[in-house]
Design a protein around this motif. Structure first.
Motif, PDB file in Angstrom:
ATOM      1  N   LYS A 124     -26.054  31.579 -13.605  1.00 45.43           N
ATOM      2  CA  LYS A 124     -25.291  31.220 -12.648  1.00 45.43           C
ATOM      3  C   LYS A 124     -23.894  30.763 -12.837  1.00 45.43           C
ATOM      4  N   ILE A 125     -22.752  31.423 -12.912  1.00 49.67           N
ATOM      5  CA  ILE A 125     -21.462  30.786 -13.324  1.00 49.67           C
ATOM      6  C   ILE A 125     -20.709  29.763 -12.333  1.00 49.67           C
ATOM      7  N   LYS A 126     -20.329  28.601 -12.737  1.00 48.67           N
ATOM      8  CA  LYS A 126     -19.634  27.959 -12.045  1.00 48.67           C
ATOM      9  C   LYS A 126     -18.200  27.627 -12.843  1.00 48.67           C
ATOM     10  N   MET A 127     -17.145  27.952 -11.987  1.00 53.54           N
ATOM     11  CA  MET A 127     -15.646  28.092 -12.673  1.00 53.54           C
ATOM     12  C   MET A 127     -14.990  26.462 -12.280  1.00 53.54           C
ATOM     13  N   SER A 128     -14.464  26.260 -13.347  1.00 49.04           N
ATOM     14  CA  SER A 128     -13.426  25.184 -13.026  1.00 49.04           C
ATOM     15  C   SER A 128     -11.952  25.307 -13.767  1.00 49.04           C
ATOM     16  N   PHE A 129     -10.875  24.608 -13.112  1.00 48.43           N
ATOM     17  CA  PHE A 129      -9.485  24.781 -13.784  1.00 48.43           C
ATOM     18  C   PHE A 129      -9.083  23.589 -13.695  1.00 48.43           C
ATOM     19  N   LYS A 130      -8.269  23.178 -14.792  1.00 45.55           N
ATOM     20  CA  LYS A 130      -7.473  21.934 -14.958  1.00 45.55           C
ATOM     21  C   LYS A 130      -5.963  22.357 -15.122  1.00 45.55           C
ATOM     22  N   PRO A 131      -5.054  22.478 -14.291  1.00 47.75           N
ATOM     23  CA  PRO A 131      -3.775  22.939 -14.591  1.00 47.75           C
ATOM     24  C   PRO A 131      -2.745  21.790 -15.073  1.00 47.75           C
ATOM     25  N   PHE A 132      -1.910  21.940 -15.790  1.00 46.78           N
ATOM     26  CA  PHE A 132      -0.948  21.239 -16.202  1.00 46.78           C
ATOM     27  C   PHE A 132       0.298  22.054 -16.513  1.00 46.78           C
ATOM     28  N   GLY A 133       1.566  21.376 -16.314  1.00 53.73           N
ATOM     29  CA  GLY A 133       2.618  22.226 -16.704  1.00 53.73           C
ATOM     30  C   GLY A 133       3.830  21.301 -17.352  1.00 53.73           C
ATOM     31  N   LYS A 134       4.716  22.046 -18.064  1.00 60.79           N
ATOM     32  CA  LYS A 134       5.949  21.329 -18.512  1.00 60.79           C
ATOM     33  C   LYS A 134       7.104  22.186 -17.880  1.00 60.79           C
ATOM     34  N   TYR A 135       8.094  21.278 -17.393  1.00 65.94           N
ATOM     35  CA  TYR A 135       9.127  22.042 -16.708  1.00 65.94           C
ATOM     36  C   TYR A 135      10.373  21.551 -17.425  1.00 65.94           C
ATOM     37  N   PHE A 136      11.327  22.204 -18.129  1.00 66.04           N
ATOM     38  CA  PHE A 136      12.502  22.331 -18.754  1.00 66.04           C
ATOM     39  C   PHE A 136      13.546  22.312 -17.974  1.00 66.04           C
ATOM     40  N   GLU A 137      14.138  21.159 -17.557  1.00 63.24           N
ATOM     41  CA  GLU A 137      15.311  20.956 -16.466  1.00 63.24           C
ATOM     42  C   GLU A 137      16.613  22.018 -16.930  1.00 63.24           C
ATOM     43  N   THR A 138      16.839  21.762 -18.326  1.00 64.09           N
ATOM     44  CA  THR A 138      18.038  22.491 -18.825  1.00 64.09           C
ATOM     45  C   THR A 138      17.862  24.043 -18.647  1.00 64.09           C
ATOM     46  N   THR A 139      16.838  24.546 -18.746  1.00 61.99           N
ATOM     47  CA  THR A 139      16.738  26.121 -18.735  1.00 61.99           C
ATOM     48  C   THR A 139      16.152  26.656 -17.502  1.00 61.99           C
ATOM     49  N   GLY A 140      15.256  25.744 -16.652  1.00 66.16           N
ATOM     50  CA  GLY A 140      14.720  26.164 -15.668  1.00 66.16           C
ATOM     51  C   GLY A 140      13.542  27.128 -16.052  1.00 66.16           C
TER      52      GLY A 140
END
Length: 142
Positions: free
Chosen positions: A31-47
């Motif tokens: 019985k599968i339980k899913m989990s997500f952990k998001p993170f990001g990198k935003y480069f202001e010089t390039t968008g």
């Protein structure tokens, strides 16, 4: 006359899944339980925004990790913006844009491994949009 600012546009550019693992025994029903952990990198010089969406599927009974993946989805804005100018709708919509690629990948890998095909359920991602924004590293303009 007040001129309204045009909406900030972004597009999906690419994705990779450099790390993943599958540890499933076809003789066991999970019985599968899913989990997500998001993170990001935003480069202001390039968008450019790199969305990293760490994913785990565990068995609810044993808490055993059955599938893990760490996909990276690349998005590009129509121009470079400061992080404060990135619209809220980006954080709400970027994860659902990338998720079908992860979903198809998991299905394909389990099929090719001759396992029971794992088809991830559809997910409402609005509740993790805030976590994505809070877990974004901003690479500042010079």
């Amino acid at each position: 006359m007040i001129q309204e600012e045009a909406p900030k546009a972004f597009k999906f550019v690419d994705f990779t899944i450099p790390r993943f693992s599958v540890d499933i025994d076809n003789t066991i029903e999970y019985k599968i339980k899913m989990s997500f952990k998001p993170f990001g990198k935003y480069f202001e010089t390039t968008g450019i925004y790199e969305l990293h969406l760490f994913f785990e599927a565990t068995d609810e009974g044993t808490q055993e990790v059955l599938i893990s993946a760490n996909p990276t989805f690349i998005f590009e804005f129509d121009k470079s913006y400061s992080f404060d100018e990135v619209p809220e709708y980006f954080f709400t919509n970027s994860i659902p844009i990338g998720f079908p690629y992860l979903r198809a990948f998991i299905s394909s890998i389990t099929l090719q491994a001759n396992l029971d095909v794992i088809m991830l359920d559809l997910v409402k991602f609005s509740n993790i949009a805030k976590a994505l924004k809070e877990n974004t590293e901003v690479i500042k303009k010079d």
